[in-house]
Scaffold this active site. Structure first.
Site, PDB file in Angstrom:
ATOM      1  N   ASN A 130       0.841  -1.191   0.000  1.00 48.74           N
ATOM      2  CA  ASN A 130       0.000   0.000   0.000  1.00 48.74           C
ATOM      3  C   ASN A 130       0.872   1.234   0.000  1.00 48.74           C
ATOM      4  O   ASN A 130       2.020   1.209   0.452  1.00 48.74           O
ATOM      5  CB  ASN A 130      -0.974   0.011   1.186  1.00 48.74           C
ATOM      6  CG  ASN A 130      -0.389   0.693   2.401  1.00 48.74           C
ATOM      7  OD1 ASN A 130      -0.383   1.921   2.497  1.00 48.74           O
ATOM      8  ND2 ASN A 130       0.145  -0.101   3.324  1.00 48.74           N
TER       9      ASN A 130
ATOM     10  N   LEU B  55      -0.868   8.261   4.532  1.00 52.49           N
ATOM     11  CA  LEU B  55      -1.428   8.945   5.712  1.00 52.49           C
ATOM     12  C   LEU B  55      -2.568   9.903   5.394  1.00 52.49           C
ATOM     13  O   LEU B  55      -2.636  11.007   5.946  1.00 52.49           O
ATOM     14  CB  LEU B  55      -0.313   9.702   6.466  1.00 52.49           C
ATOM     15  CG  LEU B  55       0.781   8.830   7.078  1.00 52.49           C
ATOM     16  CD1 LEU B  55       1.918   9.706   7.616  1.00 52.49           C
ATOM     17  CD2 LEU B  55       0.229   7.952   8.194  1.00 52.49           C
TER      18      LEU B  55
ATOM     19  N   ILE C  72       6.140  -5.082  13.428  1.00 49.04           N
ATOM     20  CA  ILE C  72       6.798  -4.162  12.517  1.00 49.04           C
ATOM     21  C   ILE C  72       5.762  -3.367  11.716  1.00 49.04           C
ATOM     22  O   ILE C  72       4.645  -3.827  11.505  1.00 49.04           O
ATOM     23  CB  ILE C  72       7.724  -4.920  11.526  1.00 49.04           C
ATOM     24  CG1 ILE C  72       6.949  -5.960  10.719  1.00 49.04           C
ATOM     25  CG2 ILE C  72       8.886  -5.536  12.241  1.00 49.04           C
ATOM     26  CD1 ILE C  72       7.734  -6.634   9.602  1.00 49.04           C
TER      27      ILE C  72
ATOM     28  N   GLY D 292       0.867  -8.340   5.312  1.00 52.06           N
ATOM     29  CA  GLY D 292       0.216  -9.632   5.078  1.00 52.06           C
ATOM     30  C   GLY D 292       1.129 -10.786   5.463  1.00 52.06           C
ATOM     31  O   GLY D 292       2.268 -10.582   5.890  1.00 52.06           O
TER      32      GLY D 292
ATOM     33  N   CYS E 155       6.356   5.120   8.822  1.00 53.27           N
ATOM     34  CA  CYS E 155       5.539   5.060   7.607  1.00 53.27           C
ATOM     35  C   CYS E 155       6.429   5.208   6.382  1.00 53.27           C
ATOM     36  O   CYS E 155       7.109   6.213   6.227  1.00 53.27           O
ATOM     37  CB  CYS E 155       4.473   6.160   7.593  1.00 53.27           C
ATOM     38  SG  CYS E 155       3.531   6.126   6.053  1.00 53.27           S
TER      39      CYS E 155
END
Lengths: 256, 303
Positions: free
Chosen positions: B69, B73, B191, B217, B130
């Site tokens: 992804n 934000l 993480i 995932g 991020c």
């Protein structure tokens, strides 16, 4: 509308041709109420390359028979796995998701529903829904060739059908936006779903002629209910989720 | 009856099952599917000082056993959260944490101090990891010095539970964990996503608008498990395990490796009730082995 996580029962898996099939689903309990334009997030089991659910439009709902149809095009391993489902198998879905079309005008309005390829799926549900409300519909359906024109027998129950094919094998030759009906008739509202270039061409026609127009987008998504923020489209309100603010958008809101 | 309560620094959760930021919206998105107050802790979507539109579409690419992804934000800013979202979620009977991100240390500090005033928010998760923003985000979490600086500055204005979410995109995650512990972090969560990329060979183009994105995932689980094990040995503060948890067995593995609690992320997209299945599965595991308190499996890996 409340969302449900359900195991539905495959009643029939109807092959239309080598590329397309319809899954007719039912449930022990009553199916939840659904509106045209809404979709389901379908879990794909036993496909190692398919990790996420697949968003699939509601093609048709018959509450008396407690039946829900999904029109599916085989594009990858996930949809191939769906094509192998047999009557009696279970399919896990989250539904109903997304918004619906805005019914514009009165019962004398000239409504045009334009579908291209597998994008015809929500147009059948919309047509039957409008028909129940007393509206008469015109369907303009397009495909690459005759084998891509689907469910014509179903559409014919709810209104008049016009078709185009790119190779001229059926109906007028060319794209839906080149069909003569668009030159001959003044429509009050246009609803469309199909490949993005087609929807953009329809939107340009509607804008030029100042016709109310809604399009149903098909962005890739992970969740389908507004949590992942992956399926955004740019609008006059900024980035919004196609799964919750759409998939149906008025063309005046979109900055695509 | 098994006791599922876990202590996390300054606070106690009713159970160890939390939701990962950016995968559970503000909780209300899931309210149709189950009673969200049964979750041990909800970490809401990453919040920044000002409104952020996020990155352009496409922001997501499916991968083998996972997804990339590049949301970036997207959120309406902390004031919107305080005025419009907080009133809607403050009475949900679970612990709700706000994930805080920023482009500068001042952004983090200002956002944290605003959230410090909210009675029903017992803690924040400081996002220094991020990978999808041009400024800030992961840049703070990839060196001990910058990680220390941002935690130190936020610690001065934020008195409640301070969780620091760590990036796996580093040489030694244990060193970063020790650095933020030294500056007063109450716990660490790890993480965040791993930097990854997807290409459309037919078009010769990247799939994501940002070229690179964050991988999550089951594909990342073994890496996450290893890092949780390393960090749990390196620090005294509680560790929250995150990374590809799809079922109770995965969650238990993280707890055995040393996680006091766990977060469910990507699994929520595929099964919106994943948290409840994990919770029930942990309970069943404890009963099966006659373990009366969930804390007894934390770090119980036998070597």
């Amino acid at each position: 509308m409340k969302k449900f996580l359900l195991d539905l029962i495959v009643k029939e898996n109807k092959t239309l041709n080598s590329q397309y099939f319809i899954l007719k689903l039912t449930a022990h309990d009553r199916l939840p109420e659904m509106l045209p334009g809404q979709f389901a997030e379908v879990r794909i089991d036993n496909s190692p390359t398919t990790f996420l659910r697949r968003p699939i439009s509601i093609n048709f709902v018959n509450y008396e028979q407690n039946e829900l149809w999904l029109l599916v095009q085989m594009v990858g391993d996930g949809t191939r796995k769906l094509s192998q489902l047999k009557a009696g198998d279970l399919l896990n879905l989250i539904l109903p998701l997304g918004n619906t079309f805005t019914i514009s005008g009165d019962k004398y309005s000239r409504l045009l529903l334009i579908g291209g390829g597998v994008g015809i799926a929500p147009m059948l549900f919309l047509g039957s829904y409008l028909n129940d409300l007393g509206y008469s519909c015109n369907f303009l359906l397009g495909g690459r060739s005759e084998s891509n024109l689907l469910q014509l027998d179903e559409f014919s129950k709810y209104g008049q059908i016009f078709t185009t094919t790119e190779d001229g094998s059926s109906g007028e030759k060319g794209f839906v936006t080149q069909h003569s009906i668009l030159e001959n008739t003044r429509f009050d509202a246009i609803y469309t779903c199909g490949p993005t270039p087609m929807m953009k061409a329809v939107a340009a026609y509607a804008e030029k002629n100042n016709i109310f127009c809604e399009v149903s987008l098909e962005n890739t998504m992970a969740c389908g209910f507004g949590a992942c923020l992956c399926c955004v489209t740019d609008t006059t309100d900024g980035h919004v989720c196609v799964c919750t603010e759409g998939p149906v958008f008025n063309i005046t809101k979109l900055k695509w | 009856m098994v006791n599922l309560k876990v202590k996390l620094g300054k606070i106690q959760l009713k159970n160890p099952v939390m939701t990962a930021s950016g995968t559970f919206g503000y909780g209300t998105e899931y309210a149709d599917f189950f009673d969200i107050s049964r979750i041990g802790g909800i970490i809401v979507k990453g919040t920044t000082l000002r409104n952020r539109q996020g990155n352009a579409y496409p922001r997501m690419a499916e991968t083998p056993s996972g997804m990339l992804n590049a949301v970036g934000l997207q959120n309406k800013g902390v004031d919107y959260f305080v005025n419009h979202i907080y009133p809607e979620i403050k009475d949900v009977n679970t612990s709700i944490f706000v994930n805080v991100s920023g482009s500068t240390i001042e952004d983090y500090v200002e956002t944290a101090s605003i959230i410090n005033e909210l009675d029903k928010i017992p803690g924040i998760e400081l996002n220094i990891s991020c990978p999808n923003v041009k400024e800030g985000g992961m840049a703070f979490g990839t060196s001990c010095l910058s990680a220390s600086q941002v935690v130190k500055a936020v610690r001065k204005v934020y008195s409640k539970e301070l969780i620091v979410k760590l990036s796996p995109n580093v040489t030694s995650i244990s060193e970063i964990a020790k650095a933020v512990e030294a500056e007063g972090a109450d716990s660490v969560s790890l993480i965040n996503t791993l930097l990854g990329m997807a290409i459309d060979a037919e078009k010769r183009k990247p799939i994501l608008s940002t070229v690179t994105g964050g991988l999550s995932g089951p594909a990342v689980k073994p890496i996450a498990l290893c890092m949780v094990w390393q960090v749990a040995k390196a620090v005294q503060i509680p560790v929250i395990g995150i990374g590809g948890i799809m079922n109770a067995n995965d969650a238990i593995e993280f707890m055995l490796a040393g996680a006091s609690a766990i977060q469910i992320g990507t699994a929520n997209f595929i099964d919106p009730t994943a948290t409840m299945k994990v919770l029930e599965g942990i309970e069943e595991y404890l009963k099966r082995y006659g373990i009366s308190h969930v804390k007894d499996i934390v770090g119980a890996l036998e070597l």
